[in-house]
Write a protein that holds these residues in place. Structure first.
Motif, PDB file in Angstrom:
ATOM      1  N   ALA A  96       2.901  -2.370  16.058  1.00  0.00           N
ATOM      2  CA  ALA A  96       3.507  -2.391  17.392  1.00  0.00           C
ATOM      3  C   ALA A  96       4.366  -3.627  17.630  1.00  0.00           C
ATOM      4  N   ALA A  97       4.038  -4.721  16.994  1.00  0.00           N
ATOM      5  CA  ALA A  97       4.810  -5.959  17.166  1.00  0.00           C
ATOM      6  C   ALA A  97       6.010  -6.024  16.223  1.00  0.00           C
ATOM      7  N   ALA A  98       6.176  -5.028  15.364  1.00  0.00           N
ATOM      8  CA  ALA A  98       7.278  -4.959  14.390  1.00  0.00           C
ATOM      9  C   ALA A  98       7.263  -6.147  13.437  1.00  0.00           C
ATOM     10  N   ARG A  99       6.058  -6.543  13.038  1.00  0.00           N
ATOM     11  CA  ARG A  99       5.923  -7.675  12.117  1.00  0.00           C
ATOM     12  C   ARG A  99       5.377  -7.273  10.753  1.00  0.00           C
ATOM     13  N   VAL A 100       4.758  -6.082  10.675  1.00  0.00           N
ATOM     14  CA  VAL A 100       4.118  -5.637   9.434  1.00  0.00           C
ATOM     15  C   VAL A 100       4.544  -4.205   9.124  1.00  0.00           C
ATOM     16  N   LEU A 101       4.923  -3.976   7.871  1.00  0.00           N
ATOM     17  CA  LEU A 101       5.207  -2.632   7.381  1.00  0.00           C
ATOM     18  C   LEU A 101       4.034  -2.205   6.517  1.00  0.00           C
ATOM     19  N   TYR A 102       3.438  -1.050   6.841  1.00  0.00           N
ATOM     20  CA  TYR A 102       2.328  -0.495   6.065  1.00  0.00           C
ATOM     21  C   TYR A 102       2.878   0.555   5.116  1.00  0.00           C
ATOM     22  N   ILE A 103       2.380   0.557   3.890  1.00  0.00           N
ATOM     23  CA  ILE A 103       2.846   1.472   2.849  1.00  0.00           C
ATOM     24  C   ILE A 103       1.647   2.240   2.290  1.00  0.00           C
ATOM     25  N   ALA A 104       1.670   3.563   2.391  1.00  0.00           N
ATOM     26  CA  ALA A 104       0.639   4.396   1.777  1.00  0.00           C
ATOM     27  C   ALA A 104       1.105   4.767   0.379  1.00  0.00           C
ATOM     28  N   GLU A 105       0.246   4.523  -0.603  1.00  0.00           N
ATOM     29  CA  GLU A 105       0.567   4.849  -1.992  1.00  0.00           C
ATOM     30  C   GLU A 105      -0.272   6.042  -2.436  1.00  0.00           C
ATOM     31  N   SER A 106       0.379   7.126  -2.815  1.00  0.00           N
ATOM     32  CA  SER A 106      -0.365   8.304  -3.243  1.00  0.00           C
ATOM     33  C   SER A 106      -0.887   8.144  -4.662  1.00  0.00           C
ATOM     34  N   GLY A 107      -0.195   7.394  -5.480  1.00  0.00           N
ATOM     35  CA  GLY A 107      -0.621   7.215  -6.868  1.00  0.00           C
ATOM     36  C   GLY A 107      -1.896   6.411  -6.997  1.00  0.00           C
ATOM     37  N   GLY A 108      -2.013   5.346  -6.209  1.00  0.00           N
ATOM     38  CA  GLY A 108      -3.181   4.484  -6.312  1.00  0.00           C
ATOM     39  C   GLY A 108      -4.186   4.676  -5.198  1.00  0.00           C
ATOM     40  N   GLY A 109      -3.867   5.519  -4.220  1.00  0.00           N
ATOM     41  CA  GLY A 109      -4.768   5.747  -3.104  1.00  0.00           C
ATOM     42  C   GLY A 109      -5.001   4.501  -2.272  1.00  0.00           C
ATOM     43  N   LYS A 110      -3.987   3.648  -2.148  1.00  0.00           N
ATOM     44  CA  LYS A 110      -4.115   2.387  -1.429  1.00  0.00           C
ATOM     45  C   LYS A 110      -3.161   2.326  -0.252  1.00  0.00           C
ATOM     46  N   VAL A 111      -3.467   1.409   0.657  1.00  0.00           N
ATOM     47  CA  VAL A 111      -2.538   1.068   1.723  1.00  0.00           C
ATOM     48  C   VAL A 111      -2.167  -0.392   1.523  1.00  0.00           C
ATOM     49  N   ARG A 112      -0.884  -0.636   1.368  1.00  0.00           N
ATOM     50  CA  ARG A 112      -0.376  -2.004   1.194  1.00  0.00           C
ATOM     51  C   ARG A 112       0.302  -2.403   2.489  1.00  0.00           C
ATOM     52  N   LYS A 113       0.446  -3.693   2.714  1.00  0.00           N
ATOM     53  CA  LYS A 113       1.169  -4.157   3.893  1.00  0.00           C
ATOM     54  C   LYS A 113       2.091  -5.293   3.506  1.00  0.00           C
ATOM     55  N   VAL A 114       3.270  -5.288   4.143  1.00  0.00           N
ATOM     56  CA  VAL A 114       4.259  -6.325   3.913  1.00  0.00           C
ATOM     57  C   VAL A 114       4.483  -7.053   5.226  1.00  0.00           C
ATOM     58  N   ASP A 115       4.300  -8.367   5.216  1.00  0.00           N
ATOM     59  CA  ASP A 115       4.619  -9.201   6.368  1.00  0.00           C
ATOM     60  C   ASP A 115       6.145  -9.308   6.391  1.00  0.00           C
ATOM     61  N   LEU A 116       6.774  -8.791   7.437  1.00  0.00           N
ATOM     62  CA  LEU A 116       8.240  -8.750   7.479  1.00  0.00           C
ATOM     63  C   LEU A 116       8.868 -10.121   7.714  1.00  0.00           C
ATOM     64  N   GLY A 117       8.068 -11.102   8.107  1.00  0.00           N
ATOM     65  CA  GLY A 117       8.570 -12.466   8.255  1.00  0.00           C
ATOM     66  C   GLY A 117       8.584 -13.198   6.923  1.00  0.00           C
TER      67      GLY A 117
END
Length: 138
Positions: A96-117
């Motif tokens: 909601a704060a537009a600071r983190v992008l969450y990425i769902a990976e189907s190959g590894g079954g993981k959720v990654r996050k990128v700090d956009l700052g």
């Protein structure tokens, strides 16, 4: 606003029509914007290239936010997202704060996050998610 994949990576201005932004099998897209302005950034999950592409919608410049082209894996936590390895990204979301992008990976079954700052990447701890694991999410 229409997304034009012909803009290309690292190129500004007029580019040949047969040049593209190298987004193979775009599986998910999400825009970054605030409440009063038009979207400024488009993030695209390039499923077969195992990376997240970032397009500046004002200039058309497309670059890699996370992952390395055609390199599949699950490394890079704590480091620069563009040096990490992703495994078949299929979902994207922005907090909601537009600071983190969450990425769902189907190959590894993981959720990654990128700090956009800082542009650092990490993996979410699935045991702390609702349901207690990747397959228990509601």
């Amino acid at each position: 606003y229409a997304f034009d994949a012909s803009m290309g990576e690292g190129l500004l201005g007029i580019v040949p029509r047969d040049y593209d932004a190298d987004i193979d099998f775009p599986y998910a897209m999400v825009t970054l914007q605030n409440a009063t302005e038009a979207p400024s950034t488009l993030f695209t999950a390039s499923y077969l290239h195992h990376r997240i592409r970032e397009t500046d919608l004002r200039t058309g410049l497309t670059t890699t936010l996370a992952g390395r082209r055609l390199e599949r894996g699950a490394s890079g936590d704590g480091g620069p997202a563009d040096e990490s390895l992703l495994d078949a990204p299929t979902g994207l979301a922005i907090d909601a704060a537009a600071r983190v992008l969450y990425i769902a990976e189907s190959g590894g079954g993981k959720v990654r996050k990128v700090d956009l700052g800082s542009r650092a990447i990490s993996t979410l701890d699935a045991s702390r998610l609702p349901g207690g694991g990747a397959y228990g999410l509601a």
